[in-house]
Scaffold this motif. Structure first.
Motif, PDB file in Angstrom:
ATOM      1  N   UNK A 149       0.789  -1.220   0.000  1.00  0.00           N
ATOM      2  CA  UNK A 149       0.000   0.000   0.000  1.00  0.00           C
ATOM      3  C   UNK A 149       0.822   1.271   0.000  1.00  0.00           C
ATOM      4  N   UNK A 150       0.150   2.409   0.069  1.00  0.00           N
ATOM      5  CA  UNK A 150       0.840   3.701   0.003  1.00  0.00           C
ATOM      6  C   UNK A 150       1.772   3.957   1.179  1.00  0.00           C
ATOM      7  N   UNK A 151       1.575   3.241   2.281  1.00  0.00           N
ATOM      8  CA  UNK A 151       2.435   3.435   3.446  1.00  0.00           C
ATOM      9  C   UNK A 151       3.452   2.312   3.596  1.00  0.00           C
ATOM     10  N   UNK A 152       3.526   1.457   2.549  1.00  0.00           N
ATOM     11  CA  UNK A 152       4.543   0.418   2.502  1.00  0.00           C
ATOM     12  C   UNK A 152       5.472   0.686   1.341  1.00  0.00           C
ATOM     13  N   UNK A 153       5.464  -0.215   0.348  1.00  0.00           N
ATOM     14  CA  UNK A 153       6.300  -0.027  -0.846  1.00  0.00           C
ATOM     15  C   UNK A 153       5.681   0.944  -1.843  1.00  0.00           C
ATOM     16  N   UNK A 154       4.450   1.369  -1.616  1.00  0.00           N
ATOM     17  CA  UNK A 154       3.831   2.366  -2.485  1.00  0.00           C
ATOM     18  C   UNK A 154       3.412   1.848  -3.839  1.00  0.00           C
ATOM     19  N   UNK A 155       3.156   0.539  -3.960  1.00  0.00           N
ATOM     20  CA  UNK A 155       2.717  -0.014  -5.243  1.00  0.00           C
ATOM     21  C   UNK A 155       1.277   0.383  -5.563  1.00  0.00           C
ATOM     22  N   UNK A 156       0.516   0.743  -4.547  1.00  0.00           N
ATOM     23  CA  UNK A 156      -0.847   1.238  -4.715  1.00  0.00           C
ATOM     24  C   UNK A 156      -0.975   2.540  -3.944  1.00  0.00           C
ATOM     25  N   UNK A 157      -1.625   3.519  -4.576  1.00  0.00           N
ATOM     26  CA  UNK A 157      -1.775   4.822  -3.938  1.00  0.00           C
ATOM     27  C   UNK A 157      -3.222   5.168  -3.617  1.00  0.00           C
ATOM     28  N   UNK A 158      -4.161   4.372  -4.134  1.00  0.00           N
ATOM     29  CA  UNK A 158      -5.578   4.672  -3.914  1.00  0.00           C
ATOM     30  C   UNK A 158      -6.240   3.490  -3.217  1.00  0.00           C
ATOM     31  N   UNK A 159      -5.945   3.361  -1.920  1.00  0.00           N
ATOM     32  CA  UNK A 159      -6.481   2.230  -1.171  1.00  0.00           C
ATOM     33  C   UNK A 159      -7.997   2.302  -1.032  1.00  0.00           C
ATOM     34  N   UNK A 160      -8.557   3.521  -0.989  1.00  0.00           N
ATOM     35  CA  UNK A 160      -9.990   3.666  -0.766  1.00  0.00           C
ATOM     36  C   UNK A 160     -10.808   3.093  -1.914  1.00  0.00           C
ATOM     37  N   UNK A 161     -10.279   3.230  -3.158  1.00  0.00           N
ATOM     38  CA  UNK A 161     -10.997   2.665  -4.305  1.00  0.00           C
ATOM     39  C   UNK A 161     -11.080   1.149  -4.192  1.00  0.00           C
ATOM     40  N   UNK A 162      -9.953   0.529  -3.848  1.00  0.00           N
ATOM     41  CA  UNK A 162      -9.930  -0.923  -3.678  1.00  0.00           C
ATOM     42  C   UNK A 162     -10.840  -1.325  -2.525  1.00  0.00           C
ATOM     43  N   UNK A 163     -10.790  -0.556  -1.436  1.00  0.00           N
ATOM     44  CA  UNK A 163     -11.601  -0.874  -0.272  1.00  0.00           C
ATOM     45  C   UNK A 163     -13.088  -0.766  -0.594  1.00  0.00           C
ATOM     46  N   UNK A 164     -13.459   0.248  -1.393  1.00  0.00           N
ATOM     47  CA  UNK A 164     -14.862   0.429  -1.761  1.00  0.00           C
ATOM     48  C   UNK A 164     -15.353  -0.742  -2.613  1.00  0.00           C
ATOM     49  N   UNK A 165     -14.516  -1.157  -3.584  1.00  0.00           N
ATOM     50  CA  UNK A 165     -14.888  -2.299  -4.424  1.00  0.00           C
ATOM     51  C   UNK A 165     -14.963  -3.580  -3.598  1.00  0.00           C
ATOM     52  N   UNK A 166     -13.983  -3.731  -2.684  1.00  0.00           N
ATOM     53  CA  UNK A 166     -13.909  -4.962  -1.900  1.00  0.00           C
ATOM     54  C   UNK A 166     -14.991  -5.053  -0.848  1.00  0.00           C
ATOM     55  N   UNK A 167     -15.722  -3.962  -0.601  1.00  0.00           N
ATOM     56  CA  UNK A 167     -16.849  -4.044   0.338  1.00  0.00           C
ATOM     57  C   UNK A 167     -17.905  -5.037  -0.144  1.00  0.00           C
ATOM     58  N   UNK A 168     -17.861  -5.359  -1.440  1.00  0.00           N
ATOM     59  CA  UNK A 168     -18.764  -6.391  -1.956  1.00  0.00           C
ATOM     60  C   UNK A 168     -18.486  -7.734  -1.274  1.00  0.00           C
ATOM     61  N   UNK A 169     -17.231  -7.941  -0.818  1.00  0.00           N
ATOM     62  CA  UNK A 169     -16.923  -9.149  -0.067  1.00  0.00           C
ATOM     63  C   UNK A 169     -17.691  -9.208   1.232  1.00  0.00           C
ATOM     64  N   UNK A 170     -17.784  -8.077   1.929  1.00  0.00           N
ATOM     65  CA  UNK A 170     -18.564  -8.011   3.165  1.00  0.00           C
ATOM     66  C   UNK A 170     -20.046  -8.200   2.853  1.00  0.00           C
TER      67      UNK A 170
END
Length: 589
Positions: free
Chosen positions: A49-70
């Motif tokens: 994530x953005x606070x690790x190696x920075x390979x992803x900078x938009x965690x909220x978009x992924x989190x919003x999509x992944x809410x379908x898992x919940x």
């Protein structure tokens, strides 16, 4: 040297590959270390994530999509909310569960107020932490085989109640939002309530009068991929309807599951949704890991660390006291407190809803997300310490009991004429049975005789699991399809080795296949009826009963010996199983 240019489509594919690679590497590693798959997903998300190696900078978009898992997780929970099952554990769910949630919620809200937060923010944060991680606790219970024990069932009942609480809590967050936020999202309060009530009424009406006929038509079409598409349509359609009504997607999925909980298609639906649910829920945890702001943790570490310790201690102490108050032993109460002292995945959903409704400041949301994540990280470590140095975790007399319905649990695959006769024997013993059949008409006809038969393809391991093979003592395969029978035996022996597998063989060659698949018992129906017929023929020809019985026994023994020879050239460890149909006086080595 030429520069490598990656177009947008390749870049999107690269992100998918990175997500999958992170999960594939981290999850097995963390499970090997005994820390669980959830923590593996969280750590992988933090790393990329953005606070690790920075390979992803938009965690909220992924989190919003992944809410379908919940959302799908809640749909599966809803499928388990059968009225009959709820009635059996109603006291634990609504008595023990509500007592624990209310007391823990009040105490944790008090901690928030003591830390200087407003009552509304303290309530949201406290209730978010009350919601235990179902994923972590169920995994730990499953690893040590306690789900079927009485103490495990009490924990499961509390988890079910906490999962149910997310629905009213999400609705409550909307009403606690500032007036201007509520008005902007829902218009006037009365119009918002009317729209929400209309959406609920439409969903309930569709569930009662539309869903079962729809799945019956699709099942008769025998298009497996269409059934999967229909399952996704129901989940996502219900979620969308609730969202358009101003309520949560999770509420829609949960209600859809409840409406289908008594459907004959329940097991098939659960099996079709499970792969999507597991993958998207894993993606959800990856997104949570990405959203953990290490800068916030570093900046507010005294507050976050003290919050984790205070909330885990208070929640654990509250759980212990409630357990003792409800007559649980010291060891069971302590075990429950250690297992359930953390926050859970639904806290993230609740905090995200509070943030969207301007009820929770962004800084507080980041701090509480860190508190919940760290509590989830600490739970497996605390469990390990408790197991090693804490009080003995040996089951009490209460924990040693088998819950009702699991002592003689039987799964019957196929409910034709053969399966119907077999079911009479296990029902006469008082066994709790589950029945699945791949013909929807069979499921409908069985209801006229008081049977509950579920539609499903028993040749799929996920359908067997959804139908309860995981806790069945015996799996009886009564279908008249040799290939499918062999596949079911192979799946059962591979995935459910604890259960005895009994199968109906089509002919001699099929019996040999089943024996090689390590079936516990097989019977050739035509052979057995022919033996009985032959006995009557001997009696009709004037043979005395004893001589006729000896002749039949000799025929049976020679057939069994030939079968042994055909299986493995004359040497086979399962000879006693092959001779299992023979009377005691002809069972020879």
């Amino acid at each position: 040297m030429s520069e490598v240019v990656i177009d947008s489509s390749a870049s999107d594919l690269l992100k998918v590959v990175i997500l999958l690679a992170a999960a594939v590497v981290a999850v097995p590693l963390f499970k090997r270390l005994g820390l669980g798959s959830v923590l593996g997903y969280l750590a992988a998300g933090l790393a990329i994530g953005p606070f690790g190696f920075g390979l992803f900078n938009d965690a909220q978009t992924i989190l919003h999509t992944a809410e379908l898992g919940v959302v799908m997780f809640l749909f599966v929970i809803g499928l388990e909310m059968r009225p009959s099952h709820l009635w059996k554990i109603r006291h634990d769910i609504f008595g023990l569960g509500s007592l624990q949630v209310v007391i823990c919620g009040l105490l944790l809200t008090g901690i928030g107020i003591a830390f200087g937060f407003s009552p509304a923010i303290s309530f949201v944060c406290g209730m978010g932490f009350v919601l235990t991680s179902t994923a972590i606790v169920m995994q730990l219970l499953g690893e040590r085989g306690d789900i079927a024990a009485a103490r495990g069932q009490k924990i499961v009942a509390v988890l079910l109640f906490e999962d149910l609480m997310i629905v009213p809590l999400l609705a409550l967050v909307a009403f606690l939002a500032p007036p201007e936020t509520f008005a902007a999202k829902h218009g006037s309060p009365w119009s918002g309530i009317a729209i929400a009530a209309g959406a609920l009424a439409a969903l309930v009406a569709a569930g009662i009068w539309l869903l079962n006929p729809l799945f019956r038509i699709l099942a008769n079409a025998k298009a497996r991929e269409v059934m999967t598409a229909a399952a996704l349509l129901v989940v996502l359609g219900a979620a969308l309807l609730m969202q358009l009504g101003g309520l949560s997607m999770a509420m829609g999925a949960f209600l859809a599951g409840v409406l289908l909980s008594e459907s004959t298609f329940r097991h098939q639906l659960e099996a079709d949704i499970e792969p999507f649910r597991g993958l998207l829920l894993g993606l959800f945890f990856l997104g949570v890991g990405m959203s953990l702001d290490l800068a916030v943790v570093a900046r507010n570490w005294p507050l976050i660390l003290s919050g984790v310790l205070a909330m885990m201690f208070i929640k654990g102490l509250c759980i212990y006291c409630v357990a003792r108050l409800t007559q649980s032993s010291h060891s069971d109460a302590l075990d429950r407190a250690v297992l359930m002292a953390q926050g859970g995945e639904f806290a993230f959903v609740l905090f995200a809803a509070a943030l969207a409704n301007h009820l929770l400041p962004a800084e507080t949301n980041a701090n509480m997300t860190a508190v919940v994540v760290l509590s989830m990280v600490l739970t497996p470590l605390v469990v390990l310490l408790h197991r090693r140095w804490g009080a003995s975790s040996a089951p009490s007399m209460e924990g040693a009991e088998q819950p009702a319905g699991l002592a003689n649990s039987v799964l019957i695959v196929g409910f034709g004429r053969f399966g119907q006769i077999v079911s009479q024997h296990v029902l006469a013993m008082g066994a709790d049975i589950a029945i699945i059949d791949h013909e929807p008409q069979v499921a409908r006809d069985a209801q006229d005789f008081g049977f509950k038969v579920y539609y499903g393809d028993g040749a799929r391991a996920d359908v067997l699991h959804a139908a309860g093979a995981g806790h069945a003592r015996a799996i009886l395969i009564c279908i008249d399809d040799p290939q499918a029978t062999t596949r079911i035996v192979e799946h059962a022996k591979a995935h459910f080795p604890h259960a005895r597998v009994l199968a109906r063989a089509h002919d001699r060659e099929h019996a040999i296949e089943l024996i090689k698949a390590d079936v516990d018992y097989q019977i050739r129906v035509t052979f057995e009826s022919a033996m009985a017929f032959g006995l009557e023929a001997l009696l009709a020809l004037g043979s005395d009963p004893e001589t006729a019985a000896d002749l039949v026994a000799d025929v049976r023994l020679k057939d069994a010996e030939r079968l042994v020879m055909e299986v493995s050239g004359g040497i086979y460890a399962g000879t006693s199983m092959i001779l299992g149909n023979a009377p005691p006086h002809i069972k020879k080595e």
